[in-house]
Write a protein that holds these residues in place. Structure first.
Motif, PDB file in Angstrom:
ATOM      1  N   GLN A   1       0.832  -1.207   0.000  1.00  0.00           N
ATOM      2  CA  GLN A   1       0.000   0.000   0.000  1.00  0.00           C
ATOM      3  C   GLN A   1       0.866   1.255   0.000  1.00  0.00           C
ATOM      4  O   GLN A   1       0.554   2.229  -0.693  1.00  0.00           O
ATOM      5  N   TYR A   2       1.949   1.239   0.754  1.00  0.00           N
ATOM      6  CA  TYR A   2       2.862   2.382   0.756  1.00  0.00           C
ATOM      7  C   TYR A   2       3.402   2.633  -0.641  1.00  0.00           C
ATOM      8  O   TYR A   2       3.424   3.768  -1.132  1.00  0.00           O
ATOM      9  N   ALA A   3       3.834   1.558  -1.302  1.00  0.00           N
ATOM     10  CA  ALA A   3       4.381   1.700  -2.654  1.00  0.00           C
ATOM     11  C   ALA A   3       3.322   2.210  -3.623  1.00  0.00           C
ATOM     12  O   ALA A   3       3.614   3.018  -4.519  1.00  0.00           O
ATOM     13  N   GLU A   4       2.070   1.759  -3.464  1.00  0.00           N
ATOM     14  CA  GLU A   4       0.987   2.208  -4.336  1.00  0.00           C
ATOM     15  C   GLU A   4       0.741   3.705  -4.172  1.00  0.00           C
ATOM     16  O   GLU A   4       0.585   4.439  -5.157  1.00  0.00           O
ATOM     17  N   VAL A   5       0.715   4.181  -2.920  1.00  0.00           N
ATOM     18  CA  VAL A   5       0.494   5.606  -2.659  1.00  0.00           C
ATOM     19  C   VAL A   5       1.634   6.436  -3.234  1.00  0.00           C
ATOM     20  O   VAL A   5       1.415   7.461  -3.890  1.00  0.00           O
TER      21      VAL A   5
ATOM     22  N   ARG B   1       3.531  10.347  -7.233  1.00  0.00           N
ATOM     23  CA  ARG B   1       4.575  10.714  -8.193  1.00  0.00           C
ATOM     24  C   ARG B   1       4.018  10.816  -9.616  1.00  0.00           C
ATOM     25  O   ARG B   1       4.551  11.547 -10.445  1.00  0.00           O
ATOM     26  N   GLY B   2       2.948  10.085  -9.909  1.00  0.00           N
ATOM     27  CA  GLY B   2       2.400  10.083 -11.250  1.00  0.00           C
ATOM     28  C   GLY B   2       1.429  11.202 -11.548  1.00  0.00           C
ATOM     29  O   GLY B   2       1.038  11.384 -12.714  1.00  0.00           O
TER      30      GLY B   2
ATOM     31  N   GLU C   1       5.867  15.491   1.694  1.00  0.00           N
ATOM     32  CA  GLU C   1       5.878  16.880   1.232  1.00  0.00           C
ATOM     33  C   GLU C   1       5.863  16.850  -0.289  1.00  0.00           C
ATOM     34  O   GLU C   1       6.751  16.275  -0.915  1.00  0.00           O
ATOM     35  N   LEU C   2       4.854  17.473  -0.870  1.00  0.00           N
ATOM     36  CA  LEU C   2       4.707  17.508  -2.319  1.00  0.00           C
ATOM     37  C   LEU C   2       5.094  18.881  -2.844  1.00  0.00           C
ATOM     38  O   LEU C   2       4.699  19.897  -2.274  1.00  0.00           O
TER      39      LEU C   2
ATOM     40  N   GLU D   1       5.336  17.792  -8.899  1.00  0.00           N
ATOM     41  CA  GLU D   1       6.678  17.813  -9.483  1.00  0.00           C
ATOM     42  C   GLU D   1       7.660  16.958  -8.689  1.00  0.00           C
ATOM     43  O   GLU D   1       8.598  16.393  -9.259  1.00  0.00           O
ATOM     44  N   ARG D   2       7.471  16.874  -7.376  1.00  0.00           N
ATOM     45  CA  ARG D   2       8.415  16.116  -6.547  1.00  0.00           C
ATOM     46  C   ARG D   2       7.697  15.624  -5.297  1.00  0.00           C
ATOM     47  O   ARG D   2       6.809  16.296  -4.768  1.00  0.00           O
ATOM     48  N   VAL D   3       8.084  14.434  -4.842  1.00  0.00           N
ATOM     49  CA  VAL D   3       7.518  13.851  -3.619  1.00  0.00           C
ATOM     50  C   VAL D   3       8.665  13.538  -2.668  1.00  0.00           C
ATOM     51  O   VAL D   3       9.645  12.891  -3.053  1.00  0.00           O
ATOM     52  N   ARG D   4       8.528  14.002  -1.432  1.00  0.00           N
ATOM     53  CA  ARG D   4       9.546  13.712  -0.413  1.00  0.00           C
ATOM     54  C   ARG D   4       8.875  13.125   0.817  1.00  0.00           C
ATOM     55  O   ARG D   4       7.875  13.668   1.305  1.00  0.00           O
ATOM     56  N   VAL D   5       9.395  12.001   1.288  1.00  0.00           N
ATOM     57  CA  VAL D   5       8.863  11.382   2.502  1.00  0.00           C
ATOM     58  C   VAL D   5       9.402  12.135   3.708  1.00  0.00           C
ATOM     59  O   VAL D   5      10.612  12.304   3.868  1.00  0.00           O
TER      60      VAL D   5
END
Length: 240
Positions: A176-180, A185-186, A206-207, A191-195
């Protein structure tokens, strides 16, 4: 070869917005008056016209079955009057995000189409005159497209980057984490995703965004439900 960056530049030069991959499905209720009788639109020629308009305009159109379940929740008079509240059960049944009601009737100048729509809870509509049902249908769908573009499209000339924190709750396994993460990201607006943080069954990200319509885009995708927006701007989400 398809060059997305070049096309984006052409659109920006013309001050046109870009509608990304996230497209809202449109549930289309349509009635027509013929020989002083009102009935559900089932004409094969007009149905083909609608399918072609959907393909040409990039609209994902869903036509209801019009069966006993549908008509127990919504009547022909509801469609003709544009009573959009009655379309809400159908949106859930057919998995659509936008409701469109079309009332086609003869007019002294040809044909009249009255269009009523609800996009993310915001109602709108217009009336259109034309020489044939096909003409007024085209004008109605073009107006709907413009309304949806205002809601969902990205302004390519808006170069300001924005940051938005989101917290996804009730993640029970790494899949589920990988799916989110993949979904975020898609998104065209991201533009960027940071955990930022992982704690128990929740993840905080943070998006970096282009545009300010993240919540609208999430509603279209129907992958993450918006649960709450906190006072500090943090958006809480849950995987659907």
């Amino acid at each position: 070869e398809f060059d997305a960056l070049a096309i984006d530049q052409l659109l920006a030069n013309q001050d046109l917005k870009r509608w990304g991959r996230e497209r809202a499905s449109v549930l289309v209720w349509a009635v027509i008056e013929e020989d002083f009788q009102v009935k559900l639109l089932e004409d094969p020629v007009l149905e083909q016209s609608m399918r072609e308009l959907g393909r040409r305009l990039g609209l994902d159109l869903i036509r209801p079955l019009g069966d006993a379940m549908d008509l127990s929740e919504l009547s022909l008079a509801d469609v003709r009057g544009g009573f959009l509240d009655q379309a809400e059960p159908g949106l859930a049944r057919y998995g659509a995000s936008v409701a469109l009601m079309l009332d086609l009737r003869p007019d002294v100048t040809g044909w009249l189409a009255r269009a009523f729509w609800r996009i993310d809870g915001v109602d709108g509509g217009q009336s259109f005159l034309g020489q044939s049902p096909q003409v007024v249908l085209e004008r109605a769908f073009e107006a709907l497209l413009q309304a949806m573009m205002r809601r969902y499209a990205i302004d390519l000339n808006d170069q300001e980057s924005r940051t938005q924190r989101v917290r996804v709750l009730d993640l029970t396994d790494p899949v589920q984490y990988a799916e989110v993460l993949s979904y975020l990201r898609g998104l065209d607006v991201v533009e960027r995703v940071r955990v930022i943080e992982a704690s128990g069954q929740q993840m905080e990200f943070e998006l970096t965004l282009r545009g300010d319509n993240l919540v609208d885009i999430l509603a279209v995708g129907q992958t993450l439900d918006v649960l709450n927006t906190e006072l500090d701007g943090l958006i809480e989400l849950r995987l659907r």
